[in-house]
Each structure stands twice: as C-alpha cells, then as structure tokens.
Design a protein around this motif. Structure first.
Motif, PDB file in Angstrom:
ATOM      1  N   UNK A  16       0.826  -1.201   0.000  1.00 23.48           N
ATOM      2  CA  UNK A  16       0.000   0.000   0.000  1.00 23.48           C
ATOM      3  C   UNK A  16       0.865   1.258   0.000  1.00 23.48           C
ATOM      4  N   UNK A  17       0.300   2.292  -0.580  1.00 20.11           N
ATOM      5  CA  UNK A  17       1.032   3.537  -0.714  1.00 20.11           C
ATOM      6  C   UNK A  17       0.262   4.632   0.036  1.00 20.11           C
ATOM      7  N   UNK A  18       0.966   5.352   0.893  1.00 14.54           N
ATOM      8  CA  UNK A  18       0.302   6.446   1.610  1.00 14.54           C
ATOM      9  C   UNK A  18       0.851   7.773   1.108  1.00 14.54           C
ATOM     10  N   UNK A  19      -0.068   8.642   0.720  1.00  9.80           N
ATOM     11  CA  UNK A  19       0.326   9.970   0.270  1.00  9.80           C
ATOM     12  C   UNK A  19      -0.502  10.979   1.048  1.00  9.80           C
ATOM     13  N   UNK A  20      -0.003  12.190   1.069  1.00  8.87           N
ATOM     14  CA  UNK A  20      -0.777  13.210   1.763  1.00  8.87           C
ATOM     15  C   UNK A  20      -1.360  14.179   0.755  1.00  8.87           C
ATOM     16  N   UNK A  21      -2.640  14.456   0.935  1.00 12.18           N
ATOM     17  CA  UNK A  21      -3.280  15.440   0.067  1.00 12.18           C
ATOM     18  C   UNK A  21      -3.820  16.544   0.963  1.00 12.18           C
ATOM     19  N   UNK A  22      -3.869  17.750   0.410  1.00 13.50           N
ATOM     20  CA  UNK A  22      -4.412  18.840   1.200  1.00 13.50           C
ATOM     21  C   UNK A  22      -5.827  19.125   0.771  1.00 13.50           C
ATOM     22  N   UNK A  23      -6.708  19.221   1.755  1.00 15.47           N
ATOM     23  CA  UNK A  23      -8.094  19.570   1.467  1.00 15.47           C
ATOM     24  C   UNK A  23      -8.571  20.573   2.512  1.00 15.47           C
ATOM     25  N   UNK A  24      -9.478  21.471   2.126  1.00 20.44           N
ATOM     26  CA  UNK A  24     -10.013  22.384   3.143  1.00 20.44           C
ATOM     27  C   UNK A  24     -10.928  21.658   4.130  1.00 20.44           C
ATOM     28  N   UNK A  25     -10.789  21.979   5.395  1.00 24.62           N
ATOM     29  CA  UNK A  25     -11.662  21.417   6.433  1.00 24.62           C
ATOM     30  C   UNK A  25     -12.996  22.150   6.410  1.00 24.62           C
ATOM     31  N   UNK A  26     -14.066  21.424   6.658  1.00 29.24           N
ATOM     32  CA  UNK A  26     -15.381  22.059   6.736  1.00 29.24           C
ATOM     33  C   UNK A  26     -15.439  23.053   7.885  1.00 29.24           C
ATOM     34  N   UNK A  27     -14.856  22.651   9.012  1.00 29.80           N
ATOM     35  CA  UNK A  27     -15.037  23.437  10.239  1.00 29.80           C
ATOM     36  C   UNK A  27     -14.350  24.798  10.166  1.00 29.80           C
ATOM     37  N   UNK A  28     -13.160  24.847   9.508  1.00 33.59           N
ATOM     38  CA  UNK A  28     -12.425  26.110   9.524  1.00 33.59           C
ATOM     39  C   UNK A  28     -12.173  26.650   8.125  1.00 33.59           C
ATOM     40  N   UNK A  29     -12.435  25.801   7.131  1.00 32.91           N
ATOM     41  CA  UNK A  29     -12.161  26.151   5.743  1.00 32.91           C
ATOM     42  C   UNK A  29     -10.666  26.368   5.468  1.00 32.91           C
ATOM     43  N   UNK A  30      -9.821  25.911   6.385  1.00 40.45           N
ATOM     44  CA  UNK A  30      -8.382  25.966   6.130  1.00 40.45           C
ATOM     45  C   UNK A  30      -7.928  24.596   5.660  1.00 40.45           C
ATOM     46  N   UNK A  57      -3.257   4.080  -1.364  1.00 40.23           N
ATOM     47  CA  UNK A  57      -3.359   3.243  -2.551  1.00 40.23           C
ATOM     48  C   UNK A  57      -3.516   1.793  -2.109  1.00 40.23           C
ATOM     49  N   UNK A  58      -4.597   1.146  -2.578  1.00 37.74           N
ATOM     50  CA  UNK A  58      -4.907  -0.221  -2.137  1.00 37.74           C
ATOM     51  C   UNK A  58      -5.226  -1.070  -3.349  1.00 37.74           C
ATOM     52  N   UNK A  59      -4.816  -2.347  -3.291  1.00 40.94           N
ATOM     53  CA  UNK A  59      -5.168  -3.270  -4.363  1.00 40.94           C
ATOM     54  C   UNK A  59      -6.282  -4.209  -3.936  1.00 40.94           C
ATOM     55  N   UNK A  60      -6.598  -5.177  -4.801  1.00 42.98           N
ATOM     56  CA  UNK A  60      -7.683  -6.110  -4.512  1.00 42.98           C
ATOM     57  C   UNK A  60      -7.430  -6.865  -3.214  1.00 42.98           C
ATOM     58  N   UNK A  61      -6.160  -7.247  -2.956  1.00 37.37           N
ATOM     59  CA  UNK A  61      -5.851  -7.988  -1.737  1.00 37.37           C
ATOM     60  C   UNK A  61      -6.176  -7.155  -0.502  1.00 37.37           C
ATOM     61  N   UNK A  79      -7.532   4.872  -3.075  1.00 40.53           N
ATOM     62  CA  UNK A  79      -7.381   4.921  -4.528  1.00 40.53           C
ATOM     63  C   UNK A  79      -6.746   3.595  -4.962  1.00 40.53           C
ATOM     64  N   UNK A  80      -6.925   3.237  -6.207  1.00 43.80           N
ATOM     65  CA  UNK A  80      -6.302   1.983  -6.671  1.00 43.80           C
ATOM     66  C   UNK A  80      -4.781   2.128  -6.619  1.00 43.80           C
ATOM     67  N   UNK A  81      -4.099   1.095  -6.129  1.00 44.04           N
ATOM     68  CA  UNK A  81      -2.666   1.195  -5.882  1.00 44.04           C
ATOM     69  C   UNK A  81      -1.874   1.458  -7.169  1.00 44.04           C
ATOM     70  N   UNK A  82      -2.235   0.737  -8.210  1.00 43.31           N
ATOM     71  CA  UNK A  82      -1.422   0.915  -9.419  1.00 43.31           C
ATOM     72  C   UNK A  82      -1.678   2.250 -10.084  1.00 43.31           C
TER      73      UNK A  82
END
Ligand SMILES: Nc1ncnc2c1ncn2[C@@H]1O[C@H](COP(=O)(O)OP(=O)(O)OP(=O)(O)O)[C@@H](O)[C@H]1O
Ligand SMILES: [Mg+2]
Lengths: 229, 394
Positions: free
Chosen positions: B104-118, B126-130, B198-201
């Motif tokens: 599995x692959x871990x990445x960080x994405x930035x998204x605005x929070x609902x509570x503060x909008x920051x 990233x995950x596969x069928x297994x 998300x799909x790993x590949x």
C-alpha cells in the motif's frame, strides 16, 4: 449518714489563659439530696455555669471529687463520661438548643437514639414526654414554628425522655417573659413534686428561685449562703 | 448497630440542614462538578482516540515497514522487497491461491476542512484487490468501488464529514490531477474512515511512485506472527520492522494520549486541590454554623466518632452530588462529540469523545476522595471542640 445523690468534695476549677491562671471554683463542697429542686444563684461570673457543667459531666474539675449516685464522675474518660451523661443527665439550656431542622418529636427522640430501645418504644416514650410538657398537639412542629416557652418545654421533654437521674437547667427561663417563665417553672416544679425528679437550676431571677425547694448563693467561686439539704 | 443508627441519624440531620446554607454548600457542589466535568471530558477525548486507533486492525494481520520508520508515511518498501515478503510461509493464501498481502502507498493530500475552511492533510491510501479482501470490515455505503486504471477515489465516512467537497459525484484536484469521487466507505469506525482510498497501481503511476509505503499481510493464524517477524527481520535482503496491525495503530495514538495524560494529571491536581479547599471551606463553615448543635448533641451523649463520621459523610455526599453533576454533564455535552486531530503522521484522524462507565466511576472516586479530605479536618475540629466552651457560643 445521709446518702446524697450528688456529692461534691473539695472541687476546684482553674482556667489557664496564657501565663495567667484563673481559679473559677475553689475547694467547693456540696451535697444534693435525691428529690431536691435546687436553685443556684449569684452574680454573673460567680461560677454557676461552671459548677453546673461539672455536675452534669460536661466538664471536668481541676481538683476534688464529684460523685453522683456513688459513682465518681471526675475520673471518667471523655467517652465514658459521654455515655454517663446519656444515661444519667437531662440538660435544659437558656436558649433551648433544639435542632432547628428536626420536628419537636424528633428533637425529643434524640437521647433515645443512644439507647437500645426499639423504634416503637422510642415513639411511645417521646409521646409520653411530650404529653408531660403539654405539647402533644405540637409534635410535628419545627422549633421555628413554636413560641419560646413551647420550645423550652420541648427541650424539657428532651431532657426527661430518657428518665435521667438528674435534670440540669442553666437559666431555663432567662429568655422568657414572666408569664411564660412561670409556666415553665411550674412544669419543673411539677416534675420535681410529682415525678420525683432531682433538679439543679441556675437562675438570676429570685422569683424563679421561689419555685425550688432549696436555694444556694454563689460568689467568686464559692458557696456563700443558702439552705442546702 | 447503635453506632450506625446514630451516625445515619446525624448524617440525615446534617443533610437536612443544607437548605439553610445553600450558598456555602454550593461551593463544594459546583467546585466538584467543574473538576470532574473537565477531567472526565479530557479523559474521554483520550479514550475516544485510543478506542478509534485500537479498533483499527486485526490480530490476524501484520504490517511491514521500512526498518526504523515509525509510520507508514516515512516508510518505503521496494517491489523486490514486497515479493520477498509475500513469499513468507506465514502469510495466508486467498481463495485464488495468491498470498494475502497488500502493498500500500500512503500519500498526503491537502483539502479544506469544513469546520475552519483551512487546508489540512488527508491521508490518501493506494490499495489493491488484496487490501479489500483482507479487510472485510471495509464496506462501500454509497456509490461503488473505484475501477483500476481510472482516476477514481473512494472516501472514508469521517473524511467526508471533515473535509469539503468529497461527496460522491464530485471531482477533486489532488497533486496536480483530477480525481472523481465514486464512493463512500465505512470501516467499523476505525482510523481508515479518515482516509481517501485509490487503486494502488493508478496511484503509483499518477504520482510516479515505484514501490510501496507498507505491506499489510494476512497471517495464517495470529500465532504465526512471531515466526513471520523472525523470518523477515533475519532475512539479509530486507531491512524491515514488523508490527502487529493493532499495535501499529495503537502506537500512533501514544504521543497524543501521553499529552492528554499529562494534561489530565496537571489539570486534575490543580483543580482537585482547589476543590479540596472549596470542600474544606464549605465544611468548616458548616461546622462553625453548627457549633452549638454539635455541642448540644455531644452534651446529650453522642460520641466524637459519630460526629466525625457524620461530618465526613456529609462532605462526601455533597462531593458525590457535584461529581455526578460533573460526570453526567461531561456525558451530556461531550459523549459522541466528534473531533479530529493530527495523528502521528500529521494527517487528520477523526474520533469521538467517549465518556465510558469507567471514566464516570473514576470521576466518582475523585469526588469521594475530595469530599473525604475536605470533610476530615473540619470533622476533627468538630469532635475536639470543648463542649462547655462551645455551648457558651449560644
Ligand atoms: N473556658 C474558659 N476559659 C477561661 N475562663 C472561663 C472559661 N469559662 C468560664 N470562664 C470564667 O469563669 C468565670 C465563671 O463563669 P461562669 O460561666 O461559670 O459564670 P456564671 O456564674 O454562670 O455567670 P453568668 O451568670 O453570667 O452566666 C467567669 O469569670 C468566666 O469568665
Ligand atoms: Mg452562666
């Protein structure tokens, strides 16, 4: 040999305040016979309350012996003295000292909580004591719903209910008007005459002392005059 | 028996006298309600965090990280190493005969929070069928799973709550490319619900990563863990750490729970001391107000021990009342209240406050202790009082 109920021999009471020692009672002798109604009189500060507290076992002497019913009480431990008071003394105070949150009957019942009596027996004895003081119809009233005279009668019922050897009263009418005072004194006289109660009463009031069978005068920690038994 | 009756009577008398002194009495009740409320709320936060991370994982699964890395985010496993790990005999086989191992692959994405909008960090996994096969707790509750090869993602239920614009049907920009949200999933309320999957590949090619962050493997049985671990850690081709999956996620909450633990201790001690003084104050004034009553009772023959016990009991009853108000208040206001915090990997992990029965009991014990200490010294004063002197106070 007269077997006095209360026998006081050479009793002193000293208070030490800092370096100063005040002798409030000095080498006092006194006998009180069973069935007496004794009035202790004297100026303020002469030691009346102090003596009464010693007889009632609320305080202990600095020297001398106190016997009640042939039992030395000046040598008892404070726990033993508390048990002795519960068994032998009924107290009546100038300001009644009722517990304000309790009804008249619950106040009267207090001393009986220290006995082995069952709830039913306690109830019976409380009713009897309230009847003696003429307040059966006020049993469920709180102290603040009663007049001063009525409160003092409740206090007398509380003092009576355990059938004590002694009734000890410190200015029981000191806070009452003449008419009410006379009612309370008549009640005490009645308890003495018709129920054989031995009563020791401190009073400032010569009229009140008239109700007693004997009167004693105190001054500066000593007995000065009067007819003791 | 007599002693007990006397004590109970006296406690009742004391309690009955409280309405006459509400002002003074409130000090102890309100004081303790505050202490227990705050301490319970803090602890329930910690309990909730721990519960969320403890519920993440299964004793049947192990996670393999690069040696020395404490979290998936700082770990890296090459494809070659992944093959070696898969071949361990301790790894269970799926119905298709393939090893149940999920790189599995871990990445960080930035998204605005609902509570503060920051903007804040959301973990993208990233995950596969297994990975799905090994995690039966993962369920798509809305939409569908992503299709391999397409720029699609599914979103954990808590991530959906926390972040803006992750609803099914929306399209989000992540690390320079556009991704379609096609589903929402739950995972037993655990930490994965705060992630985006998300799909790993697809992830490897979109984000130009060759290899994995971690390997999750299904063990043939929980007892196979030691053998699996020994096998990998002694293999000269690998340099990895092997952790039980549950231990791994628990360890992610350790620094957080330690901070809360310190906070609870410090706040608890300061407020607890305050409450003890409040209780002392209340009880000293109660004893003072009742000087003549107590002396009268003692004149009637009530013992010193009875007076001591009744005074302490009164303080403890009041303290218990305060503690109950504080505990139930914390329960009413905070239980189930969802917050999110940065986990060890600096991504948001959402969890709920948990006011557990054991925390309520702890609060009760705390208030009883305060009540006892607050009643003890005033009780001694009441018992030591000279009766003759006290009666003169009338
Ligand atoms: N605890 C104490 N410490 C020091 N002195 C005391 C104490 N209690 C009483 N005294 C002193 O002992 C003396 C006698 O007091 P006591 O109360 O027996 O007098 P009394 O005759 O009852 O007076 P009153 O008529 O005013 O009630 C007083 O001078 C009083 O100040
Ligand atoms: Mg006096």
């Amino acid at each position: 040999m007269t077997t006095a109920l209360v026998s006081i021999r050479g009793v002193s009471k000293r208070y030490t305040r800092g370096k100063q020692t005040v002798e409030v009672l000095s080498h006092l002798d006194l006998d009180i016979a069973s069935g007496d109604f004794l009035a202790l009189m004297g100026p303020s500060g002469s030691g009346k309350t102090t003596l009464l507290n010693l007889i009632g076992g609320l305080d202990q002497p600095s020297g001398g012996e106190i016997r009640v019913n042939d039992q030395r009480i000046d040598t008892l431990s404070s726990g033993a003295l508390a048990r002795w008071r519960a068994r032998h003394v009924g107290f009546v105070f100038q300001f009644y000292n009722l517990l304000p949150v309790l009804s008249a009957e619950a106040n009267v019942e207090l001393p009986l909580l220290l006995t082995d009596l069952s709830k039913a027996q306690r109830k019976k004895n409380v009713a009897a004591a309230l009847a003696v003081v003429g307040l059966s119809d006020r049993a469920t009233h709180k102290p603040n719903e009663l007049s001063g005279g009525q409160q003092q009668r409740v206090a007398i019922a509380r003092a009576l209910v355990g059938d004590p050897t002694l009734l000890v009263c410190d200015e029981p009418t000191g806070d009452l008007d003449r008419k009410t005072a006379d009612e309370v004194l008549t009640l005490l006289q009645d308890l003495n005459r018709n129920y054989g109660k031995t009563i020791i009463m401190v009073t400032h009031d010569a009229k009140a002392a008239e109700f007693a069978t004997h009167r004693l005068q105190m001054d500066k920690g000593a007995l000065v005059a009067g007819e003791a038994a | 028996m007599k002693f007990l009756t006397q004590t109970l009577q006296l406690i009742l008398i004391n309690l009955k006298s409280i309405p006459g002194r509400w002002g003074a009495t409130l000090v102890i009740v309100v004081g303790l309600a505050g202490v227990v409320g705050v301490v319970t709320a803090l602890q329930s936060m910690s309990a909730g965090m721990v519960a969320t991370l403890r519920s993440t994982g299964s004793p049947n699964r192990a996670i393999v990280l690069k040696g020395g890395s404490n979290s998936e985010l700082s770990s890296f496993i090459t494809r070659d190493q992944a093959v070696v790990i898969e071949q361990s005999e301790s790894v269970a086989k799926g119905t298709d005969g393939k090893a149940l191992a999920s790189g599995e692959l871990i990445l960080i994405a930035e998204r605005p929070l609902r509570r503060s909008n920051t903007d804040s960090n959301v973990s993208m996994r990233g995950v596969g069928a297994a990975g799905f096969a090994m995690r039966p707790e993962v369920k798509i509750i809305n939409g569908r799973a992503f299709k391999p090869g397409l720029q699609e993602i599914i979103v954990g239920a808590k991530a959906l709550e926390q972040f803006v614009g992750l609803e099914v049907g929306s399209s989000v920009q992540i690390r320079g490319s556009q991704w379609a949200v096609v589903g929402t999933f739950t995972s037993n309320g655990d930490a994965h619900e705060s992630e985006v999957w998300v799909d790993i590949e697809t992830a490897q090619s979109a984000f130009r990563r060759n290899g994995y962050s971690s390997m999750l493997v299904q063990l043939a049985e929980p007892s196979a863990f030691e053998a699996f671990k020994d096998g990998l850690t002694t293999d000269p081709r690998l340099q990895v750490d092997v952790l039980n999956e549950i231990d791994y996620f628990s360890s992610q909450s350790r620094s957080f729970t330690r901070i809360i633990g310190v906070l609870v201790t410090v706040v608890g001690i300061i407020m607890g001391l305050g409450a003890i003084f409040a209780a002392l104050n209340t009880m000293y004034s109660a004893v003072a107000a009742r000087t003549v009553e107590i002396a009268t009772l003692r004149a009637l023959g009530f013992g010193g021990a009875v007076v001591v016990l009744a005074t302490i009991a009164e303080a403890m009853v009041l303290a218990l009342l305060g503690g109950a108000i504080g505990g139930l208040g914390a329960y009413a206001f905070f239980n189930g209240y969802t917050v999110s915090t940065l986990g060890a990997g600096f991504t948001q992990i959402a969890f709920s406050f948990r006011v557990t029965p054991s925390l309520l009991v702890t609060g009760m014990i705390l208030s009883l202790l305060v009540g006892f200490l607050g009643g003890f010294f005033p009780a001694l004063r009441a018992a030591r009082m000279q009766i003759a002197t006290a009666l003169r106070a009338a």
